[in-house]
Motif scaffolding. Structure first.
Motif, PDB file in Angstrom:
ATOM      1  N   SER A 206      -6.992  13.294   3.213  1.00 34.34           N
ATOM      2  CA  SER A 206      -6.547  14.454   2.438  1.00 34.34           C
ATOM      3  C   SER A 206      -5.045  14.659   2.549  1.00 34.34           C
ATOM      4  N   LEU A 207      -4.503  14.513   3.749  1.00 29.50           N
ATOM      5  CA  LEU A 207      -3.067  14.689   3.969  1.00 29.50           C
ATOM      6  C   LEU A 207      -2.261  13.640   3.206  1.00 29.50           C
TER       7      LEU A 207
ATOM      8  N   GLY B 193       2.528  13.391  -5.748  1.00 29.09           N
ATOM      9  CA  GLY B 193       3.615  13.662  -6.685  1.00 29.09           C
ATOM     10  C   GLY B 193       4.117  12.430  -7.410  1.00 29.09           C
ATOM     11  N   GLY B 194       4.269  11.318  -6.706  1.00 31.22           N
ATOM     12  CA  GLY B 194       4.858  10.132  -7.324  1.00 31.22           C
ATOM     13  C   GLY B 194       3.911   8.960  -7.403  1.00 31.22           C
ATOM     14  N   GLY B 195       2.710   9.173  -7.797  1.00 32.02           N
ATOM     15  CA  GLY B 195       1.730   8.092  -7.860  1.00 32.02           C
ATOM     16  C   GLY B 195       0.957   8.006  -6.555  1.00 32.02           C
ATOM     17  N   SER B 196      -0.167   8.647  -6.527  1.00 35.16           N
ATOM     18  CA  SER B 196      -0.954   8.748  -5.301  1.00 35.16           C
ATOM     19  C   SER B 196      -1.403   7.386  -4.792  1.00 35.16           C
ATOM     20  N   TRP B 197      -1.484   7.277  -3.490  1.00 40.62           N
ATOM     21  CA  TRP B 197      -2.034   6.059  -2.883  1.00 40.62           C
ATOM     22  C   TRP B 197      -3.509   5.924  -3.231  1.00 40.62           C
TER      23      TRP B 197
ATOM     24  N   ALA C 192      -3.125   2.470  -7.720  1.00 42.40           N
ATOM     25  CA  ALA C 192      -3.185   3.020  -6.360  1.00 42.40           C
ATOM     26  C   ALA C 192      -2.512   2.065  -5.377  1.00 42.40           C
ATOM     27  N   HIS C 193      -2.249   2.568  -4.193  1.00 41.23           N
ATOM     28  CA  HIS C 193      -1.641   1.743  -3.148  1.00 41.23           C
ATOM     29  C   HIS C 193      -2.442   1.866  -1.863  1.00 41.23           C
ATOM     30  N   LEU C 194      -3.663   1.378  -1.903  1.00 38.38           N
ATOM     31  CA  LEU C 194      -4.483   1.378  -0.696  1.00 38.38           C
ATOM     32  C   LEU C 194      -3.887   0.482   0.381  1.00 38.38           C
ATOM     33  N   ASP C 195      -3.076  -0.498  -0.042  1.00 35.20           N
ATOM     34  CA  ASP C 195      -2.432  -1.367   0.946  1.00 35.20           C
ATOM     35  C   ASP C 195      -1.511  -0.551   1.853  1.00 35.20           C
ATOM     36  N   TYR C 196      -0.782   0.419   1.292  1.00 42.60           N
ATOM     37  CA  TYR C 196       0.064   1.278   2.114  1.00 42.60           C
ATOM     38  C   TYR C 196      -0.784   2.080   3.104  1.00 42.60           C
TER      39      TYR C 196
END
Length: 147
Positions: free
Chosen positions: A95-96, A103-107, A115-119
């Protein structure tokens, strides 16, 4: 017993790193319009994650056996409490991270290709490393109970 738990915590770090690398590969494959990846790319991360859980959970169960007989019910509640707190903590982290990155393209975008699940997996690897350092710090002070 502590070595088993520590081994599980240590193995969780490469588990998340492997997941991050596979997700990075998947994103590059999708963005370059290459043929899709096979489901078998997920097998290594699940195997390593399973091995990590086996070591950590079995070690925690052995830790329960070291609890004095008078405190067995309290020891069991601590064991189950650790698992429950871990679940709540993982939900809080998701959630955090979603709130911070929204704001700038959610993970965790609805479109997995954006998405950026890698991050997120790299973040989990970092947290595993911090947890390992904390475990080693506190584990040094533990004194085994004599029978």
């Amino acid at each position: 017993m502590l070595q088993r738990i520590g081994t599980g915590v240590f193995i969780s770090l490469p588990s998340m790193a492997i997941a991050a690398m596979v997700e990075t590969k998947r994103l590059k494959t999708e963005h370059n319009k290459q043929p899709t990846m096979s489901i078998w790319w997920l097998v290594p991360q699940y195997i390593v994650c399973g091995v990590s859980d086996v070591f950590a959970i079995v070690g925690l169960q052995e830790f329960y056996e070291k609890v004095p007989n008078e405190l067995k019910s309290l020891g069991l509640s601590f064991y189950l409490g650790v698992l429950g707190v871990g679940s709540f903590l993982s939900s809080f982290i998701v959630s955090l991270v979603d709130r911070i990155t929204s704001g700038g393209g959610s993970w965790f975008d609805d479109d997995l290709n954006k998405a950026h699940l890698d991050y997120f997996y790299w973040l989990l690897a970092l947290l595993s490393g911090l947890w390992l350092v904390g475990f080693l710090w506190f584990g040094r002070a533990y004194v085994y109970r004599q029978k």
